[in-house]
Design a protein around this motif. Structure first.
Motif, mmCIF file in Angstrom:
data_model
loop_
_atom_site.group_PDB
_atom_site.id
_atom_site.type_symbol
_atom_site.label_atom_id
_atom_site.label_comp_id
_atom_site.label_asym_id
_atom_site.label_seq_id
_atom_site.Cartn_x
_atom_site.Cartn_y
_atom_site.Cartn_z
ATOM 1 N N ALA A 22 0.860 -1.177 0.000
ATOM 2 C CA ALA A 22 0.000 0.000 0.000
ATOM 3 C C ALA A 22 0.897 1.228 0.000
ATOM 4 C CB ALA A 22 -0.913 0.015 1.217
ATOM 5 N N GLU A 23 0.485 2.241 -0.712
ATOM 6 C CA GLU A 23 1.198 3.524 -0.723
ATOM 7 C C GLU A 23 0.286 4.589 -0.144
ATOM 8 O OE1 GLU A 23 4.173 2.994 -4.547
ATOM 9 O OE2 GLU A 23 2.170 3.823 -4.892
ATOM 10 N N TYR A 24 0.864 5.566 0.526
ATOM 11 C CA TYR A 24 0.055 6.619 1.124
ATOM 12 C C TYR A 24 0.846 7.916 1.172
ATOM 13 C CZ TYR A 24 2.697 5.367 5.381
ATOM 14 O OH TYR A 24 3.693 5.101 6.291
ATOM 15 N N ARG A 25 0.092 9.014 1.271
ATOM 16 C CA ARG A 25 0.706 10.339 1.280
ATOM 17 C C ARG A 25 -0.298 11.344 1.822
ATOM 18 N NH1 ARG A 25 0.358 11.512 -5.315
ATOM 19 N NH2 ARG A 25 -1.921 11.856 -5.350
ATOM 20 N N THR A 26 0.216 12.442 2.343
ATOM 21 C CA THR A 26 -0.654 13.582 2.585
ATOM 22 C C THR A 26 -0.942 14.226 1.238
ATOM 23 O OG1 THR A 26 1.278 14.984 2.973
ATOM 24 C CG2 THR A 26 0.224 13.979 4.916
ATOM 25 N N ASP A 27 -1.918 15.114 1.182
ATOM 26 C CA ASP A 27 -2.262 15.734 -0.095
ATOM 27 C C ASP A 27 -1.035 16.383 -0.721
ATOM 28 O OD1 ASP A 27 -4.886 14.999 0.178
ATOM 29 O OD2 ASP A 27 -5.503 16.883 1.114
ATOM 30 N N GLY A 28 -0.592 15.815 -1.842
ATOM 31 C CA GLY A 28 0.553 16.362 -2.538
ATOM 32 C C GLY A 28 1.887 16.064 -1.891
ATOM 33 N N GLY A 29 1.899 15.238 -0.826
ATOM 34 C CA GLY A 29 3.131 14.969 -0.108
ATOM 35 C C GLY A 29 3.913 13.794 -0.672
ATOM 36 N N GLU A 30 4.998 13.471 0.025
ATOM 37 C CA GLU A 30 5.852 12.369 -0.378
ATOM 38 C C GLU A 30 5.118 11.039 -0.248
ATOM 39 O OE1 GLU A 30 9.909 10.100 1.255
ATOM 40 O OE2 GLU A 30 9.184 11.963 2.200
ATOM 41 N N ILE A 31 5.290 10.167 -1.215
ATOM 42 C CA ILE A 31 4.656 8.856 -1.193
ATOM 43 C C ILE A 31 5.462 7.914 -0.295
ATOM 44 C CG2 ILE A 31 4.017 6.833 -2.555
ATOM 45 C CD1 ILE A 31 3.514 8.671 -4.915
ATOM 46 N N LYS A 32 4.783 7.303 0.676
ATOM 47 C CA LYS A 32 5.400 6.312 1.553
ATOM 48 C C LYS A 32 4.797 4.943 1.262
ATOM 49 C CE LYS A 32 6.273 9.674 5.223
ATOM 50 N NZ LYS A 32 6.095 10.001 6.667
ATOM 51 N N GLY A 61 -5.810 13.768 12.881
ATOM 52 C CA GLY A 61 -6.557 14.845 12.253
ATOM 53 C C GLY A 61 -6.007 15.287 10.918
ATOM 54 N N THR A 62 -5.521 14.344 10.138
ATOM 55 C CA THR A 62 -4.848 14.676 8.881
ATOM 56 C C THR A 62 -5.501 13.935 7.726
ATOM 57 O OG1 THR A 62 -2.754 14.990 10.057
ATOM 58 C CG2 THR A 62 -2.625 14.675 7.675
ATOM 59 N N ASN A 63 -5.634 14.607 6.594
ATOM 60 C CA ASN A 63 -6.149 13.984 5.374
ATOM 61 C C ASN A 63 -5.019 13.274 4.642
ATOM 62 O OD1 ASN A 63 -8.865 14.910 5.628
ATOM 63 N ND2 ASN A 63 -8.226 16.922 4.887
ATOM 64 N N TYR A 64 -5.248 12.016 4.312
ATOM 65 C CA TYR A 64 -4.284 11.225 3.555
ATOM 66 C C TYR A 64 -4.949 10.680 2.305
ATOM 67 C CZ TYR A 64 -0.942 11.065 7.458
ATOM 68 O OH TYR A 64 -0.040 11.397 8.449
ATOM 69 N N GLN A 65 -4.105 10.261 1.379
ATOM 70 C CA GLN A 65 -4.531 9.470 0.230
ATOM 71 C C GLN A 65 -3.800 8.138 0.297
ATOM 72 O OE1 GLN A 65 -3.323 12.134 -2.929
ATOM 73 N NE2 GLN A 65 -5.376 12.997 -3.100
ATOM 74 N N TYR A 66 -4.442 7.069 -0.158
ATOM 75 C CA TYR A 66 -3.792 5.765 -0.168
ATOM 76 C C TYR A 66 -4.208 5.003 -1.417
ATOM 77 C CZ TYR A 66 -8.159 3.363 1.014
ATOM 78 O OH TYR A 66 -9.423 2.854 0.965
ATOM 79 N N ARG A 67 -3.413 4.041 -1.756
ATOM 80 C CA ARG A 67 -3.771 3.141 -2.846
ATOM 81 C C ARG A 67 -3.090 1.790 -2.606
ATOM 82 N NH1 ARG A 67 -0.471 5.965 -7.926
ATOM 83 N NH2 ARG A 67 1.657 5.599 -7.141
ATOM 84 N N ALA A 68 -3.650 0.734 -3.194
ATOM 85 C CA ALA A 68 -3.089 -0.605 -3.096
ATOM 86 C C ALA A 68 -2.427 -0.963 -4.414
ATOM 87 C CB ALA A 68 -4.176 -1.617 -2.749
#
Length: 376
Positions: A22-32, A61-68
């Motif tokens: 799984a990859e995740y990031r804050t809006d526009g942030g570095e992909i982890k 309290g933070t918005n993240y994006q994720y994908r598999a």
């Protein structure tokens, strides 16, 4: 386990995947990246692969994006928001087992559309009619899109999750593999667990001690020990228990002499669990299984007591209905409109109150109860 700093991401596939992650990031942030663990099970001659990735170290309290994804392939980005403390709302669905999941799909879709501010959702057991029927699991998952991609899900295991394709009781392998739940420190992983959300401690129990007797005759004793330790060690202001089977016995309407309907009678598992709820001042216990909505008077020591626990039998969300099957119980304080339609509930938490509201499929509210405490 802690929705303010972590999230569990799961997906399934029809074949083994190379380098699942799984990859995740804050809006526009570095992909982890978080590597995924693989598990599998076979039903009806078909092998299903299930992947779990744990996202940890998130900011509250933070918005993240994720994908598999896996080698050379990724899903679209999805959104998640970590918990931040304070007030919240949760959606609660009773048994969703169905012969046709279109009604369940419509109810889940409508409930989510009417409650876009819900932080997570709960399904109170008997998610499917047959726990070994993969087509039903796929129908269930399809029905809760896009909700399940956007907010966390807390499942409760029901008796139908233990049913094999020939309608015998079996080890609930599909359920226990499809939902990788917070660790409970026992050999009964994924059967019962707990989690906290913004000051509310949820203990989720496995009430299927009858169905599991062949596999673990000590399940109730093990679970009671875990529950006492679990409730004793929480510092949360509010305590809520979720379990599939109900605490009260109901007389059938077509068998009025099955037992005295004027006497409140309790199920065997309730007789073991309710003293623990009393001991640790559990605020609310939610159940399902009987496909009827009943809110009870608060109870303590197996009797009505205004300082006791609020017990809510949550109703029915799927197509399997038992219209007018049960007589009214003397402990019932509120019922759904008769004959019963599907329904869902919301839980709204503030610092000094928990409010449960029950709704018909069209969004009409038909019951509400508020439990209050002084501000901490």
């Amino acid at each position: 386990a802690d929705s303010s700093t972590s999230r569990t991401i799961m997906w399934q596939a029809d074949e083994a995947l190379k380098e699942p992650l799984a990859e995740y990031r804050t809006d526009g942030g570095e992909i982890k990246t978080a590597a995924a663990e693989a598990a599998d099970f076979t039903v009806d001659g078909r092998k299903v692969y299930v992947y779990t990735a744990e996202l940890t170290g998130l900011e509250p309290g933070t918005n993240y994006q994720y994908r598999a994804g896996y080698e050379g392939c990724r899903t679209d980005w999805q959104t998640l928001q970590t918990a931040s403390g304070g007030d919240f709302k949760a959606l609660i669905f009773p048994d969703s087992q169905s012969s046709d999941y279109s009604g369940w799909h419509k109810l889940a879709d409508t409930a989510y559309a009417n409650n876009k501010d819900a932080a997570f959702f709960i399904n109170m057991g008997d998610l499917v009619d047959n726990g070994y029927d993969l087509s039903q699991w796929n129908a269930w998952f399809s029905s809760v899109e896009p909700m399940i991609a956007n907010i966390p899900f807390a499942p409760v295991m029901g008796n139908h999750e233990t049913y094999t394709l020939d309608c015998q009781v079996g080890w609930p392998t599909p359920y226990l593999t499809l939902f990788n739940l917070p660790a409970n420190g026992s050999e009964n992983q994924n059967q019962y667990y707990s989690f906290d959300y913004n000051g509310v401690h949820f203990a989720v129990l496995n009430s299927q001690t009858d169905e599991m007797t062949e596999f673990n005759p000590n399940l109730m004793a093990q679970q009671l020990e875990w529950l006492r330790n679990n409730l004793a060690n929480t510092t949360a202001k509010w305590k809520v228990v979720l379990m599939h089977k109900d605490v009260l016995r109901y007389a059938f309407t077509d068998r009025p002499n099955s037992f005295d309907p004027a006497t409140v009678q309790f199920t065997p598992w309730a007789q073991q669990l309710m003293p623990v709820f009393d001991e640790f001042n559990v605020d609310a216990v939610l159940t399902a299984h009987l496909h009827t909505y009943r809110r009870r008077v608060p109870m303590k020591n197996f009797a009505a007591d205004s300082s006791g626990t609020t017990y809510i039998l949550t109703g029915v969300a799927g197509s399997v209905r038992y219209a007018n099957l049960w007589q009214r119980n003397p402990a019932d304080a509120a019922l759904a409109p008769q004959p019963e339609d599907a329904n869902y509930l919301t839980l709204e938490k503030t610092d000094d109150a928990l409010t449960f509201k029950a709704y018909l499929p069209d969004g009409t509210e038909f019951d509400s109860v508020t439990i209050t405490k002084e501000r901490s």
